[in-house]
Enzyme design. Structure first.
Site, PDB file in Angstrom:
ATOM      1  N   GLU A  96     -28.412 -19.862  -1.218  1.00 27.13           N
ATOM      2  CA  GLU A  96     -27.739 -21.001  -0.618  1.00 27.13           C
ATOM      3  C   GLU A  96     -27.943 -21.010   0.897  1.00 27.13           C
ATOM      4  O   GLU A  96     -28.044 -19.968   1.536  1.00 27.13           O
ATOM      5  CB  GLU A  96     -26.258 -20.963  -0.964  1.00 27.13           C
ATOM      6  CG  GLU A  96     -26.078 -21.113  -2.474  1.00 27.13           C
ATOM      7  CD  GLU A  96     -24.628 -21.110  -2.950  1.00 27.13           C
ATOM      8  OE1 GLU A  96     -24.273 -22.038  -3.676  1.00 27.13           O
ATOM      9  OE2 GLU A  96     -23.875 -20.200  -2.598  1.00 27.13           O
ATOM     10  N   CYS A 109     -26.797 -21.955   8.629  1.00 26.44           N
ATOM     11  CA  CYS A 109     -26.491 -20.587   8.197  1.00 26.44           C
ATOM     12  C   CYS A 109     -27.477 -20.242   7.092  1.00 26.44           C
ATOM     13  O   CYS A 109     -27.423 -20.827   6.004  1.00 26.44           O
ATOM     14  CB  CYS A 109     -25.047 -20.598   7.691  1.00 26.44           C
ATOM     15  SG  CYS A 109     -24.483 -19.018   7.107  1.00 26.44           S
ATOM     16  N   CYS A 116     -26.889  -8.963  -2.178  1.00 25.51           N
ATOM     17  CA  CYS A 116     -26.800  -7.992  -1.086  1.00 25.51           C
ATOM     18  C   CYS A 116     -26.390  -6.646  -1.664  1.00 25.51           C
ATOM     19  O   CYS A 116     -25.569  -6.574  -2.576  1.00 25.51           O
ATOM     20  CB  CYS A 116     -25.766  -8.441  -0.060  1.00 25.51           C
ATOM     21  SG  CYS A 116     -25.661  -7.345   1.374  1.00 25.51           S
ATOM     22  N   CYS A 120     -19.808  -4.895   0.331  1.00 25.28           N
ATOM     23  CA  CYS A 120     -18.519  -5.048   1.029  1.00 25.28           C
ATOM     24  C   CYS A 120     -17.507  -5.615   0.037  1.00 25.28           C
ATOM     25  O   CYS A 120     -17.816  -6.533  -0.726  1.00 25.28           O
ATOM     26  CB  CYS A 120     -18.671  -5.960   2.239  1.00 25.28           C
ATOM     27  SG  CYS A 120     -19.897  -5.327   3.400  1.00 25.28           S
ATOM     28  N   CYS A 123     -16.527  -9.604  -0.247  1.00 21.65           N
ATOM     29  CA  CYS A 123     -17.621 -10.581  -0.108  1.00 21.65           C
ATOM     30  C   CYS A 123     -18.202 -10.965  -1.465  1.00 21.65           C
ATOM     31  O   CYS A 123     -18.593 -10.092  -2.248  1.00 21.65           O
ATOM     32  CB  CYS A 123     -18.709  -9.987   0.782  1.00 21.65           C
ATOM     33  SG  CYS A 123     -20.193 -11.015   0.875  1.00 21.65           S
ATOM     34  N   CYS A 345     -17.807 -18.770   4.792  1.00 26.72           N
ATOM     35  CA  CYS A 345     -18.290 -17.390   4.922  1.00 26.72           C
ATOM     36  C   CYS A 345     -17.916 -16.573   3.695  1.00 26.72           C
ATOM     37  O   CYS A 345     -16.762 -16.557   3.282  1.00 26.72           O
ATOM     38  CB  CYS A 345     -17.633 -16.679   6.088  1.00 26.72           C
ATOM     39  SG  CYS A 345     -18.010 -17.350   7.669  1.00 26.72           S
TER      40      CYS A 345
END
Ligand code: SAH
Ligand code: SF4
Length: 370
Positions: A96, A109, A116, A120, A123, A345
């Site tokens: 995205e 962004c 990933c 974390c 997230c 975010c």
């Protein structure tokens, strides 16, 4: 445009590589600058339209190369003007890209990886796990696609003024491709963005922060999220490898490696209710960043399915910010943008079915033909 596996996508070459490419074809290196102007200044992908290249060369290019942007699966527009594209990288992988328009700015962004590996705990991308790195062509392709989709015309005011590597993925874990992409973003014959308008955000891969300081001149944001190692080990597990003291030293060194003044690191700090948002945390945070020229971005936590966290109440965020201001630390609370389309975010996950289904329910998705 037809994609061919054996054609090289020129969006993945920085100027130096493009010059080498032309030399290999028996052409002069300056052809690279001509071609880049067509691709990045004019938004042209069709070699036939590149009239100053000569017919023979255009034919050669058509055989060997292409300018191919990623396939757009959906494009969604939020009530607040934020735009999100779901892009297909290959049969198994989507990513995205988000455009956040502001008064006089348009911040794109972009993603650097599919998923990933940093894991974390707060997230959505991290929870999805890691699939693969994006190539430089796939990273620059997001910018080319966004300009194309916004209808950016040559010479017109550009809709995209800033680029942040804050989409999916840890940019410094895909170092080589990210640096190539940054070169194209900064090059006058590429997107010609100033170094203050390109920001790399990292969870704290210290060795590559040092490399980045040497290789490129860009703004740095660091996802701190906790004032001490005990808590940061839980929220940002890479902290177990590169703890806060080491990270702060790397931040200081990054700033010092730049000869221009007024450079600072942006520390990102997600506000999680009852986890890291007390006044005592703020106090300790002020101490942790004391020796680093910096500002702090507080990010109200954006929720996603299956998370154990909740967003701190506004009063807690305000009190936290106030304490930091009292310690002379410039502190901005990031406005939550685009959360009606899961574009805020940490909400990016690239799951095609969910997104299309939800968008269809709301009736606000436009299917875009690539
Ligand atoms: N991987 C890089 C950049 C991408 S994330 C990094 O971690 O820095 C961009 C920012 O959003 C980071 O500061 C990240 O920690 C933050 N973020 C991740 N998940 C979030 C969530 N659910 N709510 C708010 N911010 C989040
Ligand atoms: Fe990766 Fe950044 Fe998400 Fe951490 S916050 S899992 S580094 S994308």
């Amino acid at each position: 445009m037809e994609a061919a596996a054996d054609r090289i996508n020129l969006l993945g070459l920085d100027r130096q590589a493009l010059e080498a490419f032309f030399v290999q074809l028996g052409e002069k290196p300056f052809r690279a600058r001509q071609l880049m102007k067509w691709i990045y200044h004019q938004g042209v992908a069709d070699f036939d339209a590149m009239t100053d290249l000569g017919k023979g060369l255009r034919e050669k290019l058509k055989q060997l190369a292409e300018v191919r942007m990623p396939e757009v699966l959906t494009e969604q527009l939020s009530e607040d003007g934020t735009r999100k594209w779901l892009l297909r990288m290959d049969a198994a992988n989507n990513i995205e890209t988000v455009l956040i328009p502001d008064d006089e700015r348009g911040t794109l962004c972009i993603s650097s990886q599919v998923g990933c590996a940093m894991d974390c705990s707060f997230c959505a991308t991290g929870k999805q796990g890691f699939n693969r790195n994006l190539t430089a062509a796939e990273i620059i392709g997001q910018v080319w696609m966004a300009n194309h989709s916004l209808g950016a015309k040559p010479g017109s005011e550009r809709a995209i003024t800033n680029i942040v590597f804050m989409g999916m993925g840890e940019p410094l874990a895909n170092y080589k491709h990210v640096v190539t992409a940054i070169r194209v973003l900064l090059d006058d014959f590429g997107y010609g963005l100033s170094k203050r308008r390109v920001t790399v955000s990292t969870s704290g891969l210290v060795p590559n922060m040092y490399k980045l300081a040497e290789d490129c001149d860009v703004a740095l944001a660091v996802s701190l999220h906790a004032p001490d190692d005990k808590l940061r080990d839980v929220l940002v597990p890479i902290n177990k490898v590169h703890p806060i003291a080491e990270l702060m030293q790397a931040c200081r060194d990054y700033v010092e490696s730049k000869d221009h003044r007024h450079i600072e690191v942006t520390f990102e700090y997600v506000m999680l209710e009852g986890v890291n948002d007390s006044l005592e945390h703020a106090q300790r945070l002020a101490e942790a960043v004391r020796d680093v020229p910096c500002k702090i971005n507080l990010i109200p936590f954006n929720s996603f399915q299956g998370t154990q966290y909740t967003r701190s109440p506004q009063v807690a965020i305000d009190a936290f910010a106030k304490l930091l201001w009292q310690r002379d630390i410039v502190t901005i609370t990031r406005r939550t943008r685009g959360d009606d389309i899961d574009a805020a975010c940490g909400q990016l996950a690239g799951k095609v079915k969910d997104r299309i289904r939800r968008a269809e329910r709301r009736g606000d998705s436009l299917e875009v033909q690539p």
